[in-house]
Design an enzyme around this catalytic site. Structure first.
Site, PDB file in Angstrom:
ATOM      1  N   HIS A  63       5.061  13.350   2.649  1.00  0.00           N
ATOM      2  CA  HIS A  63       4.461  13.529   1.323  1.00  0.00           C
ATOM      3  C   HIS A  63       5.410  14.354   0.465  1.00  0.00           C
ATOM      4  O   HIS A  63       6.185  15.166   0.973  1.00  0.00           O
ATOM      5  CB  HIS A  63       3.101  14.228   1.442  1.00  0.00           C
ATOM      6  CG  HIS A  63       2.319  14.249   0.164  1.00  0.00           C
ATOM      7  ND1 HIS A  63       2.446  15.276  -0.754  1.00  0.00           N
ATOM      8  CD2 HIS A  63       1.429  13.370  -0.355  1.00  0.00           C
ATOM      9  CE1 HIS A  63       1.650  15.015  -1.778  1.00  0.00           C
ATOM     10  NE2 HIS A  63       1.020  13.876  -1.570  1.00  0.00           N
TER      11      HIS A  63
ATOM     12  N   ASP B 280      -2.797   8.252   2.974  1.00  0.00           N
ATOM     13  CA  ASP B 280      -2.713   6.797   3.053  1.00  0.00           C
ATOM     14  C   ASP B 280      -2.696   6.302   4.491  1.00  0.00           C
ATOM     15  O   ASP B 280      -3.056   5.161   4.757  1.00  0.00           O
ATOM     16  CB  ASP B 280      -1.450   6.307   2.342  1.00  0.00           C
ATOM     17  CG  ASP B 280      -1.474   6.617   0.855  1.00  0.00           C
ATOM     18  OD1 ASP B 280      -2.489   6.316   0.212  1.00  0.00           O
ATOM     19  OD2 ASP B 280      -0.489   7.178   0.343  1.00  0.00           O
TER      20      ASP B 280
END
Length: 455
Positions: free
Chosen positions: A333, A392
């Site tokens: 991320h 995700d």
């Protein structure tokens, strides 16, 4: 469709023009360092260039030591100062839906009372309707293969039905935002149904029920029989809550600030944010996670064999497997390093859903990749910060277990994130000063103009 059947073909002269543009538009990579340009508005550690101030949410991934140095810490996400993990846990503990509570908190800056939350839910239910013939005239008239394009077009068309579309007073923008939050599920699901109908499948258009929560509305509209289990709705509600907001610096929310600062209308602003979210680097990542795991299950003979799974992950990084992008989708991320709090929370909910759906083997495979992925990446890549599973990684698995259409994954993100966009749009309007206009350094050469016959 254009009357010329070859209208959308790539003509040879167009290919040549693209090659010419590439030749004359390439920036020397060393110039970014020379001019101290933070590519992507981020430094090597992923820290974003501070472009504004916000009270809406905080993404916390580092702690500052007494000497001023920063070290990675377990990720935290706060909505208006409230820990999002506590927000989701609270609604689950009280056996109710939490997305509407999160929306109220983000929009108004405080947690609602029981009475205020019920009135807010009723208001969203009241607004959960579309103008007369909108489905026929807008959504069904020219179905798009990409539901995000259909959603953006529908949002822009909503302006045609609003006599105060260009009014940017705070009360009018609040009204527009509440209406869009309410109808995003309708625009998304109907757009998906229209696309499926275009491909030769049956068309289902269920009327919305104003008494249902946002999560229940999505499942009610989407399923041919409108049936869903209570836990499916609760997990989807948690996904929506976790996707509702993520700081002012993410691409689509920053787009919201940039576009709002120009003084444009709410519909244009939200369409711009949707265009940003549509990109696979932003809102489409969970689709790639699901596709990656489908490929993994074809290539790996024994899903329980750690060595075999690890070999596949190394093949991903070496661009020898799946889409040969060199990425393990769902890992890493821009801000979080040790952990993404949204992924941590989803993991616990996914375990129960996988048991309900008979998908425990899949869950074990996801858990193994979550554990092995960071180790493999650390061994193969030069790391500037830690790597962990992001939201995700599990959200795509959730949608896949619910048998939601793949083309609806990113619109589901939008259904949630329109709340954050709305809060940031109003924050920008309240504190609006200058139009947002960053600078780009020109590094080309000056040259004289030549008359056409002299070239």
């Amino acid at each position: 469709m254009a009357s010329n059947p070859n209208y959308y073909d790539l003509r040879p002269e167009v290919r040549a023009m693209a090659a010419d543009a590439r030749k004359h538009s390439r920036i020397n990579a060393a110039d970014y360092e020379k001019y101290d340009v933070k590519r992507g508005l981020r430094d090597l550690n992923g820290k974003g260039v501070v472009a504004g101030l916000t009270e809406i949410s905080e993404v916390h991934a580092k702690e500052k030591l007494p000497d001023g140095t920063e070290i990675p810490c377990e990720g935290k996400l706060y909505y208006r100062g409230v820990d999002v993990e506590e927000l989701v846990a609270g609604s689950l503990r009280e056996n109710r839906f939490g997305f509407e509570e999160a929306a109220y908190l983000l929009l108004l800056g405080r947690l609602p009372t029981v009475k205020e939350l019920e009135e807010f839910r009723q208001l969203l239910g009241y607004y959960r309707t579309l103008p007369n013939n909108f489905v026929r005239d807008v959504i069904l008239k020219a179905p798009s293969r990409d539901v995000m394009n259909s959603l953006a077009r529908s949002v822009l068309n909503m302006a045609a039905y609003d006599s105060r579309a260009d009014n940017i007073s705070l009360s009018n923008v609040m009204r527009q935002c509440l209406q869009l939050i309410s109808v995003f599920p309708l625009l998304s699901v109907y757009g998906c149904q229209a696309s499926n109908y275009k491909e030769g499948n049956s068309l289902y258009i269920h009327a919305p029920d104003p008494e249902l929560s946002t999560a229940e509305t999505i499942l009610h509209l989407l399923r041919p029989d409108s049936q869903y289990s209570p836990w499916e709705a609760k997990v989807l509600d948690a996904c929506l809550t976790l996707h509702a907001e993520h700081g002012g610096g993410n691409n689509s929310t920053f787009t919201t600030h940039v576009v709002t600062s120009s003084g444009t209308d709410t519909y244009s602003c939200m369409a711009a944010a949707l265009a940003s979210l549509k990109g696979p680097r932003h809102g489409g990542a969970n689709i790639m996670v699901v596709r990656m795991f489908a490929d993994m299950k074809e290539q790996v003979r024994d899903w329980r064999d750690e060595e075999e799974v690890e070999a596949y992950l190394r093949a991903l990084l070496d661009k020898r497997a799946f889409d040969k992008s060199g990425l393990i989708y769902g890992m890493g991320h821009a801000v979080y390093s040790l952990s993404d709090p949204r992924a941590k929370l989803l993991r616990s909910l996914v375990e129960k859903l996988s048991a309900e759906k008979g998908r425990q083997e899949d869950y074990q495979l996801y858990s193994m990749v979550e554990r092995l992925g960071p180790k493999v990446i650390a061994g193969e890549r030069k790391m500037y910060k830690g790597v962990s599973a992001n939201v995700d990684f599990y959200s795509g698995f959730v949608y896949h277990m619910m048998e939601l259409p793949l083309e609806l994954y990113t619109p589901l993100f939008a259904i949630a994130r329109v709340v954050g966009w709305s809060a940031h749009r109003m924050e920008e309007l309240i504190n609006m000063g200058k139009i947002i206009r960053p600078a780009y350094q020109y590094v080309g050469k000056h040259r004289p103009y030549q008359l056409l016959e002299e070239r």
